[in-house]
Design a protein around this motif. Structure first.
Motif: not given
Length: 127
Positions: A47-75
């Motif tokens: 698992g690399v990363s997830y986002i919960r779109t209604n709360t913007d809660s995110t997770y990143y595996i340690d190896s990608v922290k600071g380099r990867f960014t997850i985001s969502s466009d709910n529309a």
């Protein structure tokens, strides 16, 4: 019909950037954790990363922290993974996935029970 349409993979040199997209349809976007797994040749899927779109809660595996960014466009019911400072060890097939349970990303076992998977998109980082 549920669909997760992944796109954005490709070949990039080390230090470069790519943005993956995952367009979701057929289920309630806000009810799910949506994100990315990856599988490198000869390795287990992680698992690399997830986002919960209604709360913007995110997770990143340690190896990608600071380099990867997850985001969502709910529309657009679309999740993005911006990958910067890519390394050769980021080379893998990246899979978009959605589930009501976030633990699959943190402890990637029993992945056959993940609710929805998209097709993989290959990311190759050359040294």
């Amino acid at each position: 019909e549920v669909q997760l349409q992944a796109s954005g993979g490709g070949l990039v040199q080390a230090g470069g950037s790519l943005r993956l997209s995952c367009a979701a349809s057929g289920f309630t976007f806000d009810d799910y954790y949506i994100g990315w797994f990856r599988q490198a040749p000869g390795k287990e899927r992680e698992g690399v990363s997830y986002i919960r779109t209604n709360t913007d809660s995110t997770y990143y595996i340690d190896s990608v922290k600071g380099r990867f960014t997850i985001s969502s466009d709910n529309a657009k019911n679309t999740v993005y993974l911006q990958m910067n400072s890519l390394k050769p060890e980021d080379t893998a097939v990246y899979y978009c996935a959605a589930d009501r349970v976030k633990n699959y990303w943190v402890s990637p076992y029993y992945l056959e029970y993940v609710d929805y998977w998209g097709q993989g998109t290959l990311v190759t980082v050359s040294s």
